[in-house]
Design an enzyme around this catalytic site. Sequence first.
Site, short mmCIF file in Angstrom:
data_model
loop_
_atom_site.label_atom_id
_atom_site.label_comp_id
_atom_site.label_asym_id
_atom_site.label_seq_id
_atom_site.Cartn_x
_atom_site.Cartn_y
_atom_site.Cartn_z
N GLU A 130 28.46 29.50 52.27
CA GLU A 130 28.17 28.36 51.38
C GLU A 130 28.81 27.09 51.92
O GLU A 130 29.90 27.12 52.48
CB GLU A 130 28.73 28.64 49.98
N GLU A 197 19.97 25.39 46.59
CA GLU A 197 20.05 25.88 45.21
C GLU A 197 20.20 24.72 44.23
O GLU A 197 21.06 23.85 44.41
CB GLU A 197 21.24 26.85 45.07
O1 KIV Z 1 24.84 35.26 45.67
C1 KIV Z 1 23.64 35.01 45.51
O2 KIV Z 1 22.89 35.76 44.87
C2 KIV Z 1 23.11 33.79 46.11
C3 KIV Z 1 21.71 33.39 45.78
C4 KIV Z 1 21.67 32.80 44.44
C5 KIV Z 1 21.13 32.49 46.80
O3 KIV Z 1 23.80 33.14 46.83
#
Ligand code: KIV
Length: 297
Positions: A130, A197
């Site tokens: 991330e 997102e």
């Molecule tokens: O952890 C997860 O499920 C995610 C998705 C929402 C992309 O990062």
Amino acid sequence: MTTRPRKPAPGTPAPGKLALTELAELKARRQPIAMITAYDAPSGRLADAAGADILLVGDSAAMTVLGHDSTVPATMDEMIVLTRAVNRGARRPLVVADMPFGSFQISDEKALGNAIRFLKEASADAVKVEGAGATLSRVRALVGAGVPTMGHIGLTPQSATMLGGFKAQGRTAEKARRLVEDAIALEAAGVFALVLEAVPAPVAARITELLSIPTIGIGAGAGCDGQVLVWHDLLGLYEGGSPRFVKQYADLATEITRAVSAYVSDVRERRFPEEQHTYSMPDEELALFESWTTDRV
Ligand code: KIV
């Protein structure tokens, strides 16, 4: 000279596995990419049978599977167990392991060590990290060492508190511009795909046009190259309330509760098990057994 069947060289995709390079071809052909989260062997197998291209073993497992209130508590050991299980169920889809909070923030070296664990211990095809900023250096370290890496910007749940909660990002021109810059920087750092997102649809569409790698949207509109949904949201299994961008395709929580309640009342009312659920034994063995036990009662 005898010829022996050759094992695929290390790093070569298993037969039938979608190649990483095919993702860029899907983008070029404007063929949408379907990604979904999975957390165990059955979800891996079912998502594969349904034709999903990418399975993300998301750190959302902390909430959907492990019952936490956020993704932050997910650990490397937990994520490795889940990724390994998904891999046992899935054949064709790429399996991407989500690097949990704390596994890549400390240093490039720690990030690389943990990413390598996913590849070696859980046979993950790739990892996801991330953020941008400090994450760029991590991406360069991972990609430089040969670890296929997916990026994730916009609402990044691991830093939801710093982002002011679970809410849409990039809703001012200035913030949207920063998202575009982050996306371009992540592509330059080497990510093979980028999750967007909770980003306004026009911003996600513009990022998608500007990048040559595929974008995978979740709450980012129809202009992305692919979409991802969380398994439990899609199937109506998550009781914590889903964001507005979720489309629920089934109500399995209701169906499961119905089935389990029927089982519980069958047990209580002695309707289960029936004849067809039980094992018998030869009559003479039963007679011997009964005479033996009767003598001892
Ligand atoms: O952890 C997860 O499920 C995610 C998705 C929402 C992309 O990062």
